[in-house]
Design a protein around this motif. Structure first.
Motif, PDB file in Angstrom:
ATOM      1  N   ASP A 108      52.178 -62.456 -30.463  1.00 53.69           N
ATOM      2  CA  ASP A 108      52.885 -62.121 -31.608  1.00 53.69           C
ATOM      3  C   ASP A 108      53.049 -60.171 -31.421  1.00 53.69           C
ATOM      4  O   ASP A 108      54.023 -59.924 -32.447  1.00 53.69           O
ATOM      5  CB  ASP A 108      52.265 -61.727 -32.689  1.00 53.69           C
ATOM      6  CG  ASP A 108      50.956 -61.767 -32.759  1.00 53.69           C
ATOM      7  OD1 ASP A 108      49.930 -61.525 -31.948  1.00 53.69           O
ATOM      8  OD2 ASP A 108      50.445 -61.253 -34.307  1.00 53.69           O
ATOM      9  N   GLU A 109      52.293 -59.108 -30.853  1.00 51.31           N
ATOM     10  CA  GLU A 109      52.843 -57.684 -30.522  1.00 51.31           C
ATOM     11  C   GLU A 109      53.207 -57.483 -29.316  1.00 51.31           C
ATOM     12  O   GLU A 109      54.619 -55.691 -30.076  1.00 51.31           O
ATOM     13  CB  GLU A 109      52.126 -57.134 -31.280  1.00 51.31           C
ATOM     14  CG  GLU A 109      51.570 -57.546 -33.345  1.00 51.31           C
ATOM     15  CD  GLU A 109      49.961 -57.045 -33.856  1.00 51.31           C
ATOM     16  OE1 GLU A 109      49.479 -55.986 -32.673  1.00 51.31           O
ATOM     17  OE2 GLU A 109      49.359 -57.404 -34.790  1.00 51.31           O
ATOM     18  N   PRO A 134      57.509 -65.434 -32.250  1.00 51.95           N
ATOM     19  CA  PRO A 134      57.958 -64.481 -32.529  1.00 51.95           C
ATOM     20  C   PRO A 134      59.723 -64.722 -31.742  1.00 51.95           C
ATOM     21  O   PRO A 134      61.122 -65.032 -32.754  1.00 51.95           O
ATOM     22  CB  PRO A 134      57.446 -63.072 -31.315  1.00 51.95           C
ATOM     23  CG  PRO A 134      57.033 -63.608 -30.478  1.00 51.95           C
ATOM     24  CD  PRO A 134      56.579 -64.332 -31.596  1.00 51.95           C
ATOM     25  N   CYS A 135      59.442 -66.495 -31.283  1.00 53.46           N
ATOM     26  CA  CYS A 135      60.609 -66.919 -30.051  1.00 53.46           C
ATOM     27  C   CYS A 135      61.347 -67.359 -31.372  1.00 53.46           C
ATOM     28  O   CYS A 135      62.301 -68.042 -31.406  1.00 53.46           O
ATOM     29  CB  CYS A 135      60.143 -67.503 -29.257  1.00 53.46           C
ATOM     30  SG  CYS A 135      59.533 -66.611 -28.398  1.00 53.46           S
ATOM     31  N   CYS A 143      65.040 -63.424 -23.157  1.00 55.05           N
ATOM     32  CA  CYS A 143      64.724 -63.632 -21.846  1.00 55.05           C
ATOM     33  C   CYS A 143      65.242 -64.829 -20.868  1.00 55.05           C
ATOM     34  O   CYS A 143      65.274 -64.424 -19.504  1.00 55.05           O
ATOM     35  CB  CYS A 143      63.321 -63.950 -22.449  1.00 55.05           C
ATOM     36  SG  CYS A 143      63.101 -65.377 -23.295  1.00 55.05           S
ATOM     37  N   ALA A 144      65.869 -65.640 -21.870  1.00 57.52           N
ATOM     38  CA  ALA A 144      65.951 -66.896 -21.164  1.00 57.52           C
ATOM     39  C   ALA A 144      67.188 -66.464 -20.105  1.00 57.52           C
ATOM     40  O   ALA A 144      67.428 -67.964 -19.300  1.00 57.52           O
ATOM     41  CB  ALA A 144      66.386 -67.967 -21.949  1.00 57.52           C
ATOM     42  N   PRO A 185      62.811 -58.610 -27.435  1.00 59.27           N
ATOM     43  CA  PRO A 185      62.510 -57.498 -28.598  1.00 59.27           C
ATOM     44  C   PRO A 185      60.968 -57.331 -28.887  1.00 59.27           C
ATOM     45  O   PRO A 185      60.968 -56.145 -29.524  1.00 59.27           O
ATOM     46  CB  PRO A 185      62.974 -57.898 -30.020  1.00 59.27           C
ATOM     47  CG  PRO A 185      63.747 -59.476 -29.483  1.00 59.27           C
ATOM     48  CD  PRO A 185      62.831 -59.786 -27.856  1.00 59.27           C
ATOM     49  N   VAL A 186      60.174 -58.127 -28.935  1.00 58.42           N
ATOM     50  CA  VAL A 186      58.158 -58.259 -29.222  1.00 58.42           C
ATOM     51  C   VAL A 186      58.147 -56.774 -28.345  1.00 58.42           C
ATOM     52  O   VAL A 186      57.703 -57.113 -26.947  1.00 58.42           O
ATOM     53  CB  VAL A 186      57.644 -58.818 -29.717  1.00 58.42           C
ATOM     54  CG1 VAL A 186      56.676 -58.386 -30.197  1.00 58.42           C
ATOM     55  CG2 VAL A 186      58.746 -59.878 -30.733  1.00 58.42           C
ATOM     56  N   GLY A 187      57.520 -55.570 -28.220  1.00 61.78           N
ATOM     57  CA  GLY A 187      57.072 -55.071 -27.754  1.00 61.78           C
ATOM     58  C   GLY A 187      57.871 -54.349 -26.181  1.00 61.78           C
ATOM     59  O   GLY A 187      57.060 -53.366 -25.804  1.00 61.78           O
ATOM     60  N   GLN A 188      58.887 -54.073 -26.315  1.00 62.19           N
ATOM     61  CA  GLN A 188      59.407 -53.752 -25.198  1.00 62.19           C
ATOM     62  C   GLN A 188      60.032 -52.227 -25.268  1.00 62.19           C
ATOM     63  O   GLN A 188      60.151 -52.006 -24.188  1.00 62.19           O
ATOM     64  CB  GLN A 188      61.089 -54.095 -25.414  1.00 62.19           C
ATOM     65  CG  GLN A 188      61.959 -53.492 -26.740  1.00 62.19           C
ATOM     66  CD  GLN A 188      63.328 -54.410 -26.578  1.00 62.19           C
ATOM     67  OE1 GLN A 188      64.231 -53.901 -27.018  1.00 62.19           O
ATOM     68  NE2 GLN A 188      63.513 -55.210 -25.901  1.00 62.19           N
ATOM     69  N   THR A 189      59.105 -51.426 -25.640  1.00 61.88           N
ATOM     70  CA  THR A 189      59.056 -49.924 -25.831  1.00 61.88           C
ATOM     71  C   THR A 189      57.939 -49.244 -25.915  1.00 61.88           C
ATOM     72  O   THR A 189      57.678 -48.802 -25.781  1.00 61.88           O
ATOM     73  CB  THR A 189      59.993 -49.590 -26.924  1.00 61.88           C
ATOM     74  OG1 THR A 189      58.833 -49.840 -28.364  1.00 61.88           O
ATOM     75  CG2 THR A 189      61.095 -49.961 -27.208  1.00 61.88           C
ATOM     76  N   ASN A 190      57.205 -50.435 -25.499  1.00 59.62           N
ATOM     77  CA  ASN A 190      55.914 -50.199 -25.201  1.00 59.62           C
ATOM     78  C   ASN A 190      54.613 -49.683 -23.408  1.00 59.62           C
ATOM     79  O   ASN A 190      54.515 -49.079 -23.392  1.00 59.62           O
ATOM     80  CB  ASN A 190      54.359 -50.887 -25.936  1.00 59.62           C
ATOM     81  CG  ASN A 190      54.846 -50.943 -27.642  1.00 59.62           C
ATOM     82  OD1 ASN A 190      55.224 -50.232 -28.171  1.00 59.62           O
ATOM     83  ND2 ASN A 190      54.361 -51.821 -27.791  1.00 59.62           N
ATOM     84  N   ARG A 191      56.025 -49.905 -23.022  1.00 52.15           N
ATOM     85  CA  ARG A 191      55.493 -50.101 -21.410  1.00 52.15           C
ATOM     86  C   ARG A 191      56.137 -48.888 -20.736  1.00 52.15           C
ATOM     87  O   ARG A 191      57.400 -49.380 -20.575  1.00 52.15           O
ATOM     88  CB  ARG A 191      56.054 -51.552 -21.006  1.00 52.15           C
ATOM     89  CG  ARG A 191      54.719 -51.049 -18.940  1.00 52.15           C
ATOM     90  CD  ARG A 191      54.760 -53.151 -18.389  1.00 52.15           C
ATOM     91  NE  ARG A 191      53.373 -53.501 -19.441  1.00 52.15           N
ATOM     92  CZ  ARG A 191      53.134 -54.690 -18.332  1.00 52.15           C
ATOM     93  NH1 ARG A 191      53.190 -55.023 -17.400  1.00 52.15           N
ATOM     94  NH2 ARG A 191      52.330 -54.898 -19.437  1.00 52.15           N
ATOM     95  N   LEU A 192      55.425 -48.445 -19.677  1.00 46.67           N
ATOM     96  CA  LEU A 192      55.986 -46.559 -19.382  1.00 46.67           C
ATOM     97  C   LEU A 192      56.151 -47.602 -18.079  1.00 46.67           C
ATOM     98  O   LEU A 192      55.617 -48.517 -17.660  1.00 46.67           O
ATOM     99  CB  LEU A 192      55.078 -45.881 -19.300  1.00 46.67           C
ATOM    100  CG  LEU A 192      54.347 -45.177 -21.044  1.00 46.67           C
ATOM    101  CD1 LEU A 192      53.062 -44.559 -20.202  1.00 46.67           C
ATOM    102  CD2 LEU A 192      55.556 -44.279 -21.099  1.00 46.67           C
ATOM    103  N   PRO A 193      57.493 -46.951 -17.544  1.00 47.20           N
ATOM    104  CA  PRO A 193      58.078 -47.463 -16.152  1.00 47.20           C
ATOM    105  C   PRO A 193      57.020 -47.257 -15.090  1.00 47.20           C
ATOM    106  O   PRO A 193      57.215 -48.371 -14.291  1.00 47.20           O
ATOM    107  CB  PRO A 193      59.107 -46.759 -16.204  1.00 47.20           C
ATOM    108  CG  PRO A 193      59.587 -45.947 -17.177  1.00 47.20           C
ATOM    109  CD  PRO A 193      58.482 -46.113 -18.175  1.00 47.20           C
ATOM    110  N   ALA A 194      56.182 -46.014 -15.244  1.00 51.54           N
ATOM    111  CA  ALA A 194      54.616 -46.103 -14.005  1.00 51.54           C
ATOM    112  C   ALA A 194      53.947 -47.313 -14.306  1.00 51.54           C
ATOM    113  O   ALA A 194      54.011 -47.775 -12.816  1.00 51.54           O
ATOM    114  CB  ALA A 194      54.694 -45.225 -14.255  1.00 51.54           C
TER     115      ALA A 194
END
Length: 204
Positions: A108-109, A134-135, A143-144, A185-194
């Motif tokens: 959910d987050e 969220p879906c 995503c699909a 759209p959920v949490g997509q900006t949180n993970r760093l590319p590295a």
């Protein structure tokens, strides 16, 4: 042990509570990265720098065993088997994870970038949740359709996925992470590319 005490020990090591699963008179609390704070902490660790295999699993075991010991709890891990602990079942039971349109777990987050570093079994009560999948309200379910080689069109075509990721055309997925996961759209900006690149290398 209290939930606040657990959070106070997890935050400095870049981890967070993802959900609870009742276990008879105990509770299993699922734990994963608190992104983006998590990655710099792991990247600076001895395990990440010593050149030995499975650095993230070794880091997770050391850190979460230390947390569990301080709280009189039992640490549990999704690796080290067989047999493997049923993290997928625990996640679905928690009420905070669901099968996404591509059949990967979505949180959910944390969205489709959710991952488990471990869990602890302790004598608390499972925290109630009113989280919503969220879906169900996601427009177009991107995503699909985000995968460049349609690896999720009929189940999950691992061979097609790996062939693409290792090809010149797969540089984007290889260095930034799975496009299908990133499309959530959920949490997509949180993970760093590295961090995404590290996991893709481990996948390959």
């Amino acid at each position: 042990m209290t939930r606040d005490a657990l959070k106070a020990l997890l935050t400095p090591v870049g981890l967070r509570i993802l959900g609870d699963c009742p276990d008879d008179d105990l509770v299993i609390t699922l734990i994963g990265p608190d992104e983006p704070a998590f990655w710099p902490i792991f990247a600076a660790s001895t395990e990440n720098k010593d050149g030995r295999p499975d650095p993230l699993d070794r880091w997770s075991r050391r850190v979460l065993t230390g947390v569990a010991n301080r709280l009189g709890a039992e640490p549990l891990f999704p690796f080290g088997g067989p047999p493997y602990a049923p993290f997928f079942t625990w996640a679905k039971t928690s009420g905070r994870f669901w099968a996404s349109p591509i059949n990967f777990l979505v949180h959910d987050e944390a969205g489709l970038f959710v991952s488990f570093r471990g869990a602890i079994r302790w004598g608390g009560a499972a925290q109630e949740t009113n989280a919503e999948q969220p879906c169900l309200t996601c427009p177009n379910q991107p995503c699909a359709t985000a995968c460049p080689v349609n690896a999720f069109e009929d189940g999950y075509n691992v061979e097609a996925c790996k062939a693409h990721v290792t090809s010149p055309a797969g540089l984007d997925c290889r260095t930034k992470g799975c496009r299908a996961r990133r499309a959530c759209p959920v949490g997509q900006t949180n993970r760093l590319p590295a961090q995404a690149a590290f996991h893709m290398e481990a996948f390959l």
